[in-house]
Design an enzyme around this catalytic site. Sequence first.
Site, PDB file in Angstrom:
ATOM      1  N   GLU A 155       1.022  -1.503   0.222  1.00 39.12           N
ATOM      2  CA  GLU A 155      -0.165   0.649  -0.432  1.00 39.12           C
ATOM      3  C   GLU A 155       0.549   1.169   0.203  1.00 39.12           C
ATOM      4  OE1 GLU A 155      -2.730  -0.627   3.467  1.00 39.12           O
ATOM      5  OE2 GLU A 155      -3.344  -2.297   2.340  1.00 39.12           O
ATOM      6  N   ASN A 197       2.421  -5.440  -3.577  1.00 37.91           N
ATOM      7  CA  ASN A 197       0.998  -5.655  -2.765  1.00 37.91           C
ATOM      8  C   ASN A 197      -0.054  -4.307  -2.407  1.00 37.91           C
ATOM      9  OD1 ASN A 197      -1.653  -7.928  -2.311  1.00 37.91           O
ATOM     10  ND2 ASN A 197      -1.205  -6.994   0.075  1.00 37.91           N
ATOM     11  N   HIS A 234     -10.318  -5.886  -2.147  1.00 36.75           N
ATOM     12  CA  HIS A 234     -11.705  -6.223  -1.813  1.00 36.75           C
ATOM     13  C   HIS A 234     -13.151  -4.778  -2.159  1.00 36.75           C
ATOM     14  CE1 HIS A 234      -9.013  -7.291   1.749  1.00 36.75           C
ATOM     15  NE2 HIS A 234      -8.330  -5.977   1.637  1.00 36.75           N
ATOM     16  N   GLU A 263      -6.347 -10.497  -0.881  1.00 29.48           N
ATOM     17  CA  GLU A 263      -7.093 -10.518  -0.021  1.00 29.48           C
ATOM     18  C   GLU A 263      -8.916 -10.445  -0.611  1.00 29.48           C
ATOM     19  OE1 GLU A 263      -5.527  -7.063   2.467  1.00 29.48           O
ATOM     20  OE2 GLU A 263      -3.878  -7.285   1.966  1.00 29.48           O
ATOM     21  N   ASP A 265     -12.332  -9.981  -0.973  1.00 36.70           N
ATOM     22  CA  ASP A 265     -13.697  -9.996  -0.461  1.00 36.70           C
ATOM     23  C   ASP A 265     -14.802  -9.327  -1.069  1.00 36.70           C
ATOM     24  OD1 ASP A 265     -12.837  -7.983   0.562  1.00 36.70           O
ATOM     25  OD2 ASP A 265     -12.704  -8.397   2.659  1.00 36.70           O
TER      26      ASP A 265
END
Length: 463
Positions: A155, A197, A234, A263, A265
């Site tokens: 990030e 990432n 996400h 990650e 979701d």
Amino acid sequence: MRPQFLLGLIVVLLAAATAVAVTTAAQAATTLGASAAEKGRYFGTAVAGGRLGDSTYATLLAREFNMCTAENEMKWDATEPSQNSFNYASADAIVNRCTQNGARIRGHALAWHSQQPGWAQNMSGTALRNAMVNHITKVATYYRGKIHSWDVVNEAFADGTSGARRDSNLQRTGNDWIEVAFRTARAADPGAKLCYNDYNTDNWTDAKTQAVYRMVQDFKNRGVPIDCVGLQSHFNSQSPVPGNYQTTLSSFAALGVDVQITELDIEGSGTAQANNYRSVVTACLNVARCTGITVWGIRDTDSWRASGTPLLFDGSGNKKAAYNSTLDALNAGGTTTPTTGPTTGPTTGPTSGSGTCTATLTPGTVWGDRYNSSVTVSGASTWTVVVVITAPQKVSSTWSGTPTWDSSGNVMTVQSNGSGNSFGFTTMFNGNTSARPQIRSCTGAGGGTTSPTVVPTTAPPSG
Ligand code: 9MR
């Protein structure tokens, strides 16, 4: 045709069709991990150390997933609570459980502006830069050989339209902090894939996506060691699955890096959520270098966004519609086999038995037409290692060992030639970019041959 014949024909055809359907159903994989593995990929989850004692959680973890990411336990604040004093207990509990389950580990995350220990938050300049380098070196060395991929930097770019780096104490140590982090990680664990990432990098036209793309392109051009890009992915109504998601995956992959969905979701429920999961999984399977998918938790109640019910199992551990569409997409998809870059974790052969030796294969540099591999032998100073190559691949050169070949040209026997305990070789792809060498045996000076060493035949290994 007489009516009886027509009826008979229909009955026969129906029976045949049913037989095919039954056969297909019987062959379809029934877990996420197994299905992904059939496509040369992995399917992982974030693991919360505090939930390992929950039997429903533990059962699903062992059954469905062949990759694990520690949700918080490998972060800087967890592993180095006071400067240069390391604590791996919580992370090790996850590594050990997942390894026992036969799953592999994504390391998350070495350098990040968030979840820093208090002592690092208060640092700046050279002291912080040195602390970051020490942290990466110590943690990546401790886990050397156990990590499939590291999120080396997490990030580091700003949201919005600027395309700029995110302001942080790490960024203020100098714009080169990211490449220093990658070089440090490579030196500490040459066998792990090294990933950048981030989130909000899913839409190809977003400024943040483009900025990360240009950084990866620059790193590849200048030889900064980077092997993969992680898209956190996400998703919710404010940040839906973009229509150009597959373009994003394939565009990063075209830079010569693996792409991993790290990650995942997707908030929602029912058919809409199921369809979103299906489209994300399908996009990955359609891109050769999209090598694995990780969901950010197991049950909805395990999620950092629990109220959005974004995961594949409900709070009781039941499969949701999203689970079924994900498994269906995995089972249906995958006309492309993954092609991958240089590194998969070193794979070690059996160590037992007197007179045997252990041969460990470490993938090396990959070019457009060929790739390197190195093999390190332990347990014997004079050795013979048998390596099997998948045709039409061909070994074009070998160093630090003396090779002989069987008549097929696919089985290479390498003997030690006094130049040490490792040898290397270059293999031409010849059109097959996915196969990788297998070590068949290692025989030490004292005699005795190991059983075949488990080395992946495709890259990345699936299990
Ligand atoms: O899921 C993690 C949650 O338990 C933590 O409280 C949170 C703290 O920052 O981090 C969550 O994981 C994050 C991941 O490490 C990086 N990408 C965003 C994830 C969700 O916030």
